[in-house]
Scaffold this motif. Structure first.
Motif, PDB file in Angstrom:
ATOM      1  N   PHE A  51      83.181 -25.070  40.811  1.00 45.56           N
ATOM      2  CA  PHE A  51      83.337 -23.716  40.298  1.00 45.56           C
ATOM      3  C   PHE A  51      82.522 -23.549  39.018  1.00 45.56           C
ATOM      4  O   PHE A  51      82.264 -24.523  38.310  1.00 45.56           O
ATOM      5  N   ASN A  52      82.161 -22.309  38.728  1.00 52.59           N
ATOM      6  CA  ASN A  52      81.315 -22.055  37.572  1.00 52.59           C
ATOM      7  C   ASN A  52      81.677 -20.731  36.898  1.00 52.59           C
ATOM      8  O   ASN A  52      82.259 -19.835  37.522  1.00 52.59           O
ATOM      9  N   GLU A  53      81.295 -20.635  35.633  1.00 54.65           N
ATOM     10  CA  GLU A  53      81.203 -19.353  34.962  1.00 54.65           C
ATOM     11  C   GLU A  53      79.760 -18.880  35.092  1.00 54.65           C
ATOM     12  O   GLU A  53      78.835 -19.689  34.996  1.00 54.65           O
ATOM     13  N   VAL A  54      79.577 -17.586  35.301  1.00 58.70           N
ATOM     14  CA  VAL A  54      78.235 -17.017  35.384  1.00 58.70           C
ATOM     15  C   VAL A  54      78.149 -15.868  34.388  1.00 58.70           C
ATOM     16  O   VAL A  54      78.980 -14.956  34.402  1.00 58.70           O
ATOM     17  N   PHE A  55      77.144 -15.929  33.529  1.00 59.71           N
ATOM     18  CA  PHE A  55      76.948 -14.907  32.506  1.00 59.71           C
ATOM     19  C   PHE A  55      75.685 -14.106  32.832  1.00 59.71           C
ATOM     20  O   PHE A  55      74.614 -14.684  33.058  1.00 59.71           O
ATOM     21  N   PHE A  56      75.844 -12.785  32.858  1.00 66.62           N
ATOM     22  CA  PHE A  56      74.712 -11.879  33.050  1.00 66.62           C
ATOM     23  C   PHE A  56      74.422 -11.208  31.709  1.00 66.62           C
ATOM     24  O   PHE A  56      75.270 -10.492  31.169  1.00 66.62           O
TER      25      PHE A  56
ATOM     26  N   GLN B 201      80.388 -11.047  32.825  1.00 69.82           N
ATOM     27  CA  GLN B 201      80.715 -12.440  33.130  1.00 69.82           C
ATOM     28  C   GLN B 201      81.535 -12.522  34.405  1.00 69.82           C
ATOM     29  O   GLN B 201      82.450 -11.713  34.630  1.00 69.82           O
ATOM     30  N   LYS B 202      81.216 -13.486  35.254  1.00 66.08           N
ATOM     31  CA  LYS B 202      82.014 -13.824  36.417  1.00 66.08           C
ATOM     32  C   LYS B 202      82.541 -15.249  36.243  1.00 66.08           C
ATOM     33  O   LYS B 202      81.966 -16.051  35.501  1.00 66.08           O
ATOM     34  N   VAL B 203      83.626 -15.554  36.936  1.00 66.72           N
ATOM     35  CA  VAL B 203      84.236 -16.872  36.776  1.00 66.72           C
ATOM     36  C   VAL B 203      84.762 -17.353  38.124  1.00 66.72           C
ATOM     37  O   VAL B 203      84.967 -16.561  39.047  1.00 66.72           O
ATOM     38  N   TRP B 204      84.978 -18.677  38.229  1.00 65.71           N
ATOM     39  CA  TRP B 204      85.412 -19.335  39.466  1.00 65.71           C
ATOM     40  C   TRP B 204      84.411 -19.058  40.595  1.00 65.71           C
ATOM     41  O   TRP B 204      84.779 -18.850  41.741  1.00 65.71           O
ATOM     42  N   THR B 205      83.139 -19.073  40.234  1.00 62.57           N
ATOM     43  CA  THR B 205      82.085 -18.761  41.196  1.00 62.57           C
ATOM     44  C   THR B 205      81.654 -20.038  41.904  1.00 62.57           C
ATOM     45  O   THR B 205      80.911 -20.851  41.351  1.00 62.57           O
ATOM     46  N   SER B 206      82.113 -20.210  43.125  1.00 63.95           N
ATOM     47  CA  SER B 206      81.822 -21.435  43.877  1.00 63.95           C
ATOM     48  C   SER B 206      80.320 -21.565  44.134  1.00 63.95           C
ATOM     49  O   SER B 206      79.670 -20.604  44.564  1.00 63.95           O
TER      50      SER B 206
ATOM     51  N   TYR C  77      82.700 -11.946  42.228  1.00 60.76           N
ATOM     52  CA  TYR C  77      83.832 -11.012  42.186  1.00 60.76           C
ATOM     53  C   TYR C  77      84.699 -11.244  40.938  1.00 60.76           C
ATOM     54  O   TYR C  77      84.773 -10.410  40.054  1.00 60.76           O
ATOM     55  N   SER C  78      85.376 -12.388  40.879  1.00 60.35           N
ATOM     56  CA  SER C  78      86.391 -12.631  39.848  1.00 60.35           C
ATOM     57  C   SER C  78      85.787 -12.670  38.451  1.00 60.35           C
ATOM     58  O   SER C  78      84.653 -13.104  38.251  1.00 60.35           O
ATOM     59  N   GLU C  79      86.586 -12.221  37.483  1.00 58.11           N
ATOM     60  CA  GLU C  79      86.216 -12.247  36.078  1.00 58.11           C
ATOM     61  C   GLU C  79      87.380 -12.799  35.269  1.00 58.11           C
ATOM     62  O   GLU C  79      88.516 -12.860  35.772  1.00 58.11           O
ATOM     63  N   PRO C  80      87.151 -13.192  34.015  1.00 56.82           N
ATOM     64  CA  PRO C  80      88.258 -13.719  33.213  1.00 56.82           C
ATOM     65  C   PRO C  80      89.449 -12.765  33.125  1.00 56.82           C
ATOM     66  O   PRO C  80      90.593 -13.203  33.103  1.00 56.82           O
ATOM     67  N   GLY C  81      89.186 -11.463  33.099  1.00 55.27           N
ATOM     68  CA  GLY C  81      90.285 -10.500  33.020  1.00 55.27           C
ATOM     69  C   GLY C  81      90.544  -9.758  34.306  1.00 55.27           C
ATOM     70  O   GLY C  81      91.324  -8.796  34.339  1.00 55.27           O
ATOM     71  N   ALA C  82      89.893 -10.187  35.394  1.00 54.09           N
ATOM     72  CA  ALA C  82      90.056  -9.499  36.682  1.00 54.09           C
ATOM     73  C   ALA C  82      89.848 -10.512  37.788  1.00 54.09           C
ATOM     74  O   ALA C  82      88.746 -10.666  38.308  1.00 54.09           O
ATOM     75  N   GLY C  83      90.930 -11.219  38.118  1.00 55.21           N
ATOM     76  CA  GLY C  83      90.847 -12.215  39.171  1.00 55.21           C
ATOM     77  C   GLY C  83      91.050 -11.568  40.520  1.00 55.21           C
ATOM     78  O   GLY C  83      90.130 -11.045  41.142  1.00 55.21           O
TER      79      GLY C  83
END
Length: 386
Positions: free
Chosen positions: A211-216, A153-158, A125-131
């Motif tokens: 937590f992780n960053e995930v890049f597609f 990109q997604k971020v704070w991906t448990s 769900y969360s992104e660097p510019g859309a938490g």
């Protein structure tokens, strides 16, 4: 309900027989990498005996347990000090979402594997510019024949580093003129172990990296792996969040009570309990936790819980945990900052304090939760989230 006490004994006996010392208290907020292989094996034992899908309908492989027994299970699980679940995203979020809104093919493909803990999931769900403002996601997916191709990109991906699949909220259509930004989003089921998916751990102040960053970057998934209609993903995403905050919150609060009991014991052992101000704060923490539990039980028992129930519970428990973290540092005094590594009490409460700073941000920030309550209950103007 008739038979509840017998059911409680059954849960206690199973946990006493299957829960080993090395697993007690393992995992949890800020410690999700702890004893992970052992916790995964334990989750599969739970699944094999039908505990993981206690709340699932019988037709989907569950026990169809009523709310009272779900609460009993989570209470006893927490009281026994059983480990943090590694499969909770699949069993409490993805599974119920697919039962409610997935196609028969999606249900056949995923539900048995979720129930058996053969596949683990994470949330995109969360992104660097859309938490917390999920309508602002910029990850995009386009159709290429019979596949969706994702970029973003997604971020704070448990737990993304151990997950087999991710449910991803992505923009598949531009926002029509004059329409809500929620339009044009789709809820996609994406395999994690493929070219085009990169997972980068985020090292936290606690020293862990759950937590992780995930890049597609050109990652792909099947055209049929969109839940609900394309462009209608917002409704599906909100349904998933609603499923997340169910009977398991009661078990969470039992864990909170254990934390508070341990802090009171620490205050007595260190002599901090002799301070009237600290005693008052410990008492207030107990009162606030009792109020949280009463509110949660009333909300879960209601035929139609208020639409802001999840937001109110989130606001209450996150502020409670942050307050207890701050109180723990005051109980420890200078030792909380100066003690060397190896002091179990200090390390535990330092970690608690540090991780609790994130409680009011992840899972929907408290600012957003207050806005939801203001708009839906008080009728105040909608927040400007630009």
């Amino acid at each position: 309900m008739d038979g509840d006490e017998e059911f409680r004994r059954e849960v206690r006996e199973w946990l006493a027989e299957n829960l080993t010392g090395e697993l007690r208290g393992a995992g949890g907020p800020g410690r999700e990498n702890e004893a992970f292989p052992q916790r995964l094996a334990f989750a599969r034992r739970l699944a094999a005996d039908g505990w993981s899908t206690l709340a699932w309908p019988v037709e989907h492989g569950g026990r169809g347990a009523p709310l009272s027994r779900q609460v009993i299970f989570h209470e006893e699980y927490a009281k026994a000090g059983a480990p943090s679940r590694v499969d909770h995203i699949g069993t409490t979020m993805v599974g119920p979402t697919l039962m409610a809104l997935g196609t028969p093919g999606q249900q056949r493909r995923f539900l048995p594997r979720i129930a058996a803990v053969d596949e683990l999931w994470c949330q995109g769900y969360s992104e660097p510019g859309a938490g917390s403002d999920l309508a602002g996601v910029t990850t995009r997916a386009r159709l290429d024949g019979d596949q969706w191709v994702l970029t973003g990109q997604k971020v704070w991906t448990s737990l993304a580093h151990v997950a087999d699949w991710c449910f991803v909220l992505a923009r598949t259509e531009p926002v029509p003129p004059g329409a809500s930004r929620h339009a044009g989003l789709s809820y996609l089921l994406v395999p994690m172990r493929q070219p085009g998916v990169t997972v980068r751990p985020i090292r936290q102040s606690t020293g862990d990296s759950e937590f992780n960053e995930v890049f597609f970057d050109g990652a792909r998934t099947g055209r049929d792996l969109v839940v609900g209609e394309p462009g209608q993903g917002w409704r599906v995403a909100m349904a998933t969040l609603a499923f997340e905050r169910g009977a398991a919150t009661v078990g969470q609060q039992v864990g909170f009570q254990r934390d508070l009991d341990d802090l009171v014991d620490l205050a007595r052992r260190t002599g901090a309990a002799a301070d009237p101000a600290l005693r008052e704060r410990l008492t207030r923490a107990w009162i606030d936790l009792s109020a949280l539990r009463a509110y949660t039980m009333r909300a879960l028992s209601a035929a139609e819980p208020p639409p802001t129930t999840a937001s109110v519970i989130k606001l209450l428990w996150t502020r409670w945990r942050q307050g207890v973290g701050e109180l723990a540092m005051d109980v420890l005094g200078p030792a909380g900052a100066a003690a060397v590594a190896g002091d179990a009490d200090v390390e535990r409460w330092r970690r608690f304090f540090l991780f609790s700073r994130a409680d009011t941000i992840y899972g929907g920030s408290n600012e957003i939760q207050r806005g939801i309550v203001a708009e839906r209950v008080l009728g105040l103007p909608r927040q400007d989230r630009r």
